[in-house]
Design a protein around this motif. Structure first.
Motif, PDB file in Angstrom:
ATOM      1  N   ILE B 214      27.875  17.611 111.813  1.00 12.33           N
ATOM      2  CA  ILE B 214      28.037  16.948 113.100  1.00 12.33           C
ATOM      3  C   ILE B 214      27.240  17.677 114.186  1.00 12.33           C
ATOM      4  CG2 ILE B 214      30.275  15.915 112.618  1.00 12.33           C
ATOM      5  CD1 ILE B 214      31.485  18.376 114.138  1.00 12.33           C
ATOM      6  N   ALA B 215      26.965  16.963 115.270  1.00 14.39           N
ATOM      7  CA  ALA B 215      26.124  17.521 116.347  1.00 14.39           C
ATOM      8  C   ALA B 215      26.716  18.788 116.974  1.00 14.39           C
ATOM      9  CB  ALA B 215      25.870  16.442 117.406  1.00 14.39           C
ATOM     10  N   PRO B 216      28.039  18.820 117.287  1.00 12.91           N
ATOM     11  CA  PRO B 216      28.555  20.067 117.860  1.00 12.91           C
ATOM     12  C   PRO B 216      28.345  21.272 116.935  1.00 12.91           C
ATOM     13  CG  PRO B 216      30.123  18.313 118.204  1.00 12.91           C
ATOM     14  CD  PRO B 216      29.059  17.765 117.303  1.00 12.91           C
ATOM     15  N   LEU B 217      28.465  21.061 115.617  1.00 15.26           N
ATOM     16  CA  LEU B 217      28.241  22.162 114.684  1.00 15.26           C
ATOM     17  C   LEU B 217      26.787  22.617 114.730  1.00 15.26           C
ATOM     18  CD1 LEU B 217      29.243  24.030 112.422  1.00 15.26           C
ATOM     19  CD2 LEU B 217      28.536  22.283 110.808  1.00 15.26           C
ATOM     20  N   LEU B 218      25.870  21.655 114.824  1.00 16.83           N
ATOM     21  CA  LEU B 218      24.450  22.019 114.887  1.00 16.83           C
ATOM     22  C   LEU B 218      24.164  22.840 116.148  1.00 16.83           C
ATOM     23  CD1 LEU B 218      21.839  21.804 113.356  1.00 16.83           C
ATOM     24  CD2 LEU B 218      21.320  19.690 114.564  1.00 16.83           C
ATOM     25  N   ILE B 219      24.862  22.509 117.247  1.00 15.31           N
ATOM     26  CA  ILE B 219      24.713  23.324 118.468  1.00 15.31           C
ATOM     27  C   ILE B 219      25.128  24.760 118.172  1.00 15.31           C
ATOM     28  CG2 ILE B 219      25.572  23.709 120.815  1.00 15.31           C
ATOM     29  CD1 ILE B 219      25.868  20.739 121.155  1.00 15.31           C
ATOM     30  N   VAL B 220      26.272  24.917 117.502  1.00 13.58           N
ATOM     31  CA  VAL B 220      26.762  26.257 117.185  1.00 13.58           C
ATOM     32  C   VAL B 220      25.766  26.991 116.285  1.00 13.58           C
ATOM     33  CG1 VAL B 220      28.583  27.533 115.996  1.00 13.58           C
ATOM     34  CG2 VAL B 220      29.173  25.643 117.496  1.00 13.58           C
ATOM     35  N   ILE B 221      25.231  26.278 115.284  1.00 14.04           N
ATOM     36  CA  ILE B 221      24.269  26.901 114.370  1.00 14.04           C
ATOM     37  C   ILE B 221      23.036  27.368 115.129  1.00 14.04           C
ATOM     38  CG2 ILE B 221      22.685  26.413 112.457  1.00 14.04           C
ATOM     39  CD1 ILE B 221      24.855  24.592 111.298  1.00 14.04           C
ATOM     40  N   ARG B 222      22.515  26.498 116.025  1.00 11.72           N
ATOM     41  CA  ARG B 222      21.332  26.868 116.815  1.00 11.72           C
ATOM     42  C   ARG B 222      21.626  28.064 117.714  1.00 11.72           C
ATOM     43  NH1 ARG B 222      18.284  24.832 113.365  1.00 11.72           N
ATOM     44  NH2 ARG B 222      17.670  22.661 113.552  1.00 11.72           N
ATOM     45  N   LEU B 223      22.845  28.123 118.250  1.00 12.84           N
ATOM     46  CA  LEU B 223      23.204  29.262 119.100  1.00 12.84           C
ATOM     47  C   LEU B 223      23.219  30.542 118.287  1.00 12.84           C
ATOM     48  CD1 LEU B 223      26.104  28.116 121.467  1.00 12.84           C
ATOM     49  CD2 LEU B 223      23.847  28.957 122.098  1.00 12.84           C
ATOM     50  N   GLU B 224      23.740  30.451 117.058  1.00 11.36           N
ATOM     51  CA  GLU B 224      23.799  31.646 116.227  1.00 11.36           C
ATOM     52  C   GLU B 224      22.412  32.114 115.818  1.00 11.36           C
ATOM     53  OE1 GLU B 224      26.548  30.427 113.205  1.00 11.36           O
ATOM     54  OE2 GLU B 224      28.289  30.938 114.456  1.00 11.36           O
ATOM     55  N   GLU B 225      21.452  31.169 115.785  1.00 12.80           N
ATOM     56  CA  GLU B 225      20.059  31.538 115.511  1.00 12.80           C
ATOM     57  C   GLU B 225      19.342  31.981 116.787  1.00 12.80           C
ATOM     58  OE1 GLU B 225      18.653  27.808 114.114  1.00 12.80           O
ATOM     59  OE2 GLU B 225      19.368  28.093 112.059  1.00 12.80           O
ATOM     60  N   PHE B 226      20.070  32.057 117.891  1.00 10.73           N
ATOM     61  CA  PHE B 226      19.513  32.368 119.213  1.00 10.73           C
ATOM     62  C   PHE B 226      18.458  31.352 119.632  1.00 10.73           C
ATOM     63  CE2 PHE B 226      21.003  36.366 117.404  1.00 10.73           C
ATOM     64  CZ  PHE B 226      21.971  36.677 118.351  1.00 10.73           C
ATOM     65  N   ASN B 227      18.523  30.153 119.067  1.00 13.63           N
ATOM     66  CA  ASN B 227      17.606  29.086 119.437  1.00 13.63           C
ATOM     67  C   ASN B 227      18.242  28.299 120.585  1.00 13.63           C
ATOM     68  OD1 ASN B 227      15.809  27.010 119.598  1.00 13.63           O
ATOM     69  ND2 ASN B 227      15.791  26.550 117.414  1.00 13.63           N
TER      70      ASN B 227
END
Lengths: 294, 264
Positions: B214-227
Motif C-alpha cells: 500500500i502507498a503509506p507503506l511505500l512512504i515508510v520504505i522510502r523514508l527508511e531509505e532516506f529517499n
C-alpha cells in the motif's frame, strides 16, 4: 419497534404487520446477516487476541509482560498520553468556545482545519514532522547544534500524537456548545460574574460529560496510535517504543505470545473505553450532543 | 483570547507541518515530481491503496446499512452489546487489529485454515487488505446512517403502504433514497480512512511490491531509505487525490440532499 403491531378494531393484524414491517423471514435473515458480519469482523478478532496471548498458559503470559522492554513501552505510552491528552483538552475547549460562542469570518474554514488530521494518513502525519525536524530540513542543523533531539525521541512522538488526536475533544464540544447557545453565559455576565467565573461555574458544568466523552476517545487514540508514531519514533528498543510499536516488533520476530500479550493490554484499554463510552451515552445522552456522530 | 489560543495552536501543530510538506514537494520541481509520482512501484501502490479502500467502503455500505437497520428497527438479545461493539475499530489500536485479523485469516489461522482447502487465500493478498479496511471503516458507515434512520418518520412508510406499495418497494423506493446522503457520507469517511490506513493493513497484506504494497507503506520504505523526495511525492499525490475525491463526494452529497434527504 414493536413489530407485531395489533390494530384497533378490524383485528386483521396480519395485514398491518406486513405493511409497516418486514416478514419474519426477512427479519431473521437480516439479523442473521448482521450478526455473522459482526462475529467475523469484530468478535473473532477480539477473541483471537486473548486466546493467542494465553496460548501457553497464564504463567508465560505474565512472564512476557514483566519483560523490562515491555515495561518501558508501557511507561512511554502512558507518558505520551499524559502530555498529549491535556494539551488537546485545553485546545479543544478553547476552539469550541471560540467557534460556538463568537461570530467571526472564516468560521467554517476553521472547523475544516480542525478536522484535517482525520483525513490525513497517519503515515503522512508522521512524515510532516520528519520533513520539519529531520537532519536535512531547515530546522535540523540548528536543532542539532543546540543538542535538541525531537525526532526518534519523546518530543517527536508527543508531537505526532498531538497532531493525530487534535480534533477529538474539539469536534465533540463544538456541536454541544452551539446547541447550548450563549444565554447562560449572558445571564452570568449580567449578574456580575467575571469571564473566568462564567467559564468555571457556568460553561464547564454544562459541557463536562461531553468533555469527558471527547477525552475518552482522544486518550484511546493517543495510546493506540501506530502509523504516525512509528514514522517518528525510530524504533529504539526500551527507549522510543510505545506499546503498539512493541507489538509490531515482537510480532515481526515471531514472538507471537509476547506480541499478543502486549496486545491484550491495548485490547483491554479499548474495551474499557467502549464500556465507559456506552455508559456515558446511556446516562447523559442529552449532554453529549454529538454522541452518535464521529 | 480563546480564538487566539485556537489559532496559534492550529498554526503550530497543523498548518506549519502540513505546509512544510507542500513546500517540500513544490521544491522538487515539476519534472522531478512527475518522475517520482509516475514510478511504476508508486503507481501500483497508489492503485492498490485506493482500489482496496474503495472495495472495502462498498462492502461496508452494504453491511453497514443492514447492521444499522437491524440495530434501529429490531429487538433481539445482545443488541446493546452489538451496538457498543460497532465502535470497537475506533477504540482498538490498529496494530492490534492487524495482528488479530492476520491470525484469523492466515492460511493456518482460525478461518484461513477452513478456506485454504477450497483454494481461497485471504491474508497476504490484496483481499486481506480489503478485509482489514472493512474492519477499520465499518463504524463510519453505521454511525453516520444510524441516527438518520432513527429520525425516519413512520408516517412516510404508512403512506407508502396505504398507497399500495409492498414492503420491498417501500424500502427500496421510499426509505433508501432518503438515506442516500448519509450513506454517501459514511462511504466517503470509510474510504478516506481506508486510503490512509497503515497499522491494520501491513500485517495482513504480505507487502509484496507491485502486488500488495500500500502507498503509506511505500512512504515508510522510502523514508527508511532516506529517499525523502520520493516519500514526499507519494504523500503529496495521496493528499491531492483524497481531497479531490472528498470534494466530488461533497458535491454529489449536496446534490442528493437537495433531491431527497432527511433532516439536514
Amino acid at each position: 419497534m414493536a413489530h407485531d403491531v395489533t390494530t384497533t378494531g378490524t383485528g386483521n393484524t396480519e395485514l398491518v404487520r406486513v405493511a409497516t414491517s418486514e416478514s419474519r423471514f426477512a427479519r431473521y435473515g437480516l439479523i442473521g446477516t448482521a450478526l455473522c458480519f459482526v462475529a467475523l469482523f469484530l468478535v473473532l478478532p477480539l477473541a483471537a487476541v486473548f486466546t493467542e496471548a494465553m496460548r501457553n498458559g497464564p504463567g508465560e503470559f505474565l512472564t512476557v509482560l514483566s519483560d523490562p522492554e515491555t515495561f518501558a513501552a508501557i511507561e512511554l505510552t502512558l507518558l505520551v498520553a499524559v502530555i498529549a491528552v491535556p494539551l488537546n483538552l485545553v485546545f479543544g475547549i478553547a476552539a469550541a468556545w471560540a467557534i460556538a460562542k463568537f461570530e467571526f469570518k472564516g468560521k467554517a474554514f476553521l472547523t475544516t482545519l480542525i478536522d484535517l488530521p482525520f483525513s490525513v494518513s497517519p503515515v503522512i502525519s508522521g512524515l510532516v514532522f520528519v520533513l520539519l525536524f529531520g537532519s536535512h530540513s531547515l530546522l535540523g542543523p540548528w536543532l542539532q547544534s543546540h543538542g535538541i533531539q525531537i525526532l526518534f525521541a519523546v518530543p517527536g512522538i508527543v508531537l505526532a500524537t498531538v497532531f493525530v488526536t487534535f480534533p477529538f475533544v474539539a469536534r465533540e464540544l463544538i456541536p454541544l456548545m452551539q446547541e447550548q447557545g450563549t444565554s447562560d453565559e449572558e445571564a452570568a455576565l449580567s449578574l456580575g460574574a467575571s469571564g473566568w467565573q462564567t467559564f468555571w461555574y457556568v460553561t464547564l458544568p454544562n459541557i463536562k460529560w461531553g468533555l469527558l466523552y471527547g477525552v475518552l476517545l482522544c486518550n484511546a487514540r493517543a495510546m493506540g496510535e501506530f502509523g504516525a508514531v512509528s514514522v517518528v519514533s525510530g524504533h529504539i528498543r526500551g527507549l522510543t517504543n510505545t506499546m503498539p510499536l512493541q507489538v509490531e516488533i515482537l510480532y515481526n520476530e515471531y514472538n507471537f505470545v509476547a506480541a499478543f500479550a502486549v496486545a491484550t493490554l491495548l485490547a483491554l484499554l479499548a474495551l474499557v473505553t467502549l464500556v465507559l463510552k456506552s455508559l456515558l451515552e446511556m446516562k447523559y445522552s442529552e449532554q453529549i450532543a454529538a454522541s452518535r456522530r464521529h | 483570547m480563546a480564538l487566539g489560543v485556537t489559532l496559534s495552536w492550529l498554526i503550530l501543530i497543523i498548518l506549519i507541518p502540513l505546509s512544510g510538506l507542500a513546500w517540500r514537494s513544490s521544491a522538487l520541481g515539476w519534472g522531478t515530481f512527475w518522475t517520482l509520482a509516475t514510478d511504476q512501484r508508486t503507481v501500483n501502490a497508489l492503485r492498490i491503496s485506493f482500489g482496496t479502500a474503495f472495495a472495502a467502503a462498498l462492502i461496508n455500505v452494504v453491511f453497514g446499512v443492514i447492521l444499522a437497520w437491524v440495530l434501529v428497527r429490531y429487538r433481539f438479545p445482545g443488541k446493546r452489546i452489538i451496538d457498543a461493539m460497532v465502535d470497537l475499530p475506533f477504540a482498538l489500536p490498529t496494530a492490534v487489529a492487524g495482528i488479530a485479523l492476520t491470525t484469523l485469516y492466515a492460511p493456518n489461522g482460525w478461518i484461513g485454515s477452513l478456506l485454504a482447502p477450497l483454494g481461497i487465500k485471504i491474508a497476504f493478498t490484496p483481499i486481506g487488505i480489503v478485509f482489514a479496511l472493512v474492519f477499520v471503516g465499518l463504524p463510519f458507515v453505521v454511525r453516520t446512517v444510524q441516527p438518520i434512520m432513527e429520525e425516519i418518520d413512520k408516517e412516510v412508510e404508512e403512506a407508502a403502504a396505504t398507497l399500495g406499495a409492498n414492503r420491498f418497494q417501500t424500502i427500496s423506493r421510499v426509505l433508501l433514497p432518503g438515506l442516500a446522503p448519509a450513506v454517501l457520507t459514511g462511504f466517503a469517511l470509510a474510504f478516506a480512512r481506508g486510503v490512509g490506513e497503515y497499522g491494520s493493513v501491513i500485517f495482513i497484506a504480505g507487502n509484496l511490491p507491485y502486488i500488495s504494497e500500500i502507498a503509506p507503506l511505500l512512504i515508510v520504505i522510502r523514508l527508511e531509505e532516506f529517499n525523502y523526495p520520493a516519500a514526499t511525492a507519494i504523500a503529496a499525490v495521496m493528499l491531492i487525490i483524497s481531497f479531490a475525491m472528498l470534494l466530488i463526494i461533497n458535491m454529489i452529497q449536496a446534490w442528493s440532499r437537495r433531491r431527497y434527504g432527511y433532516g439536514s
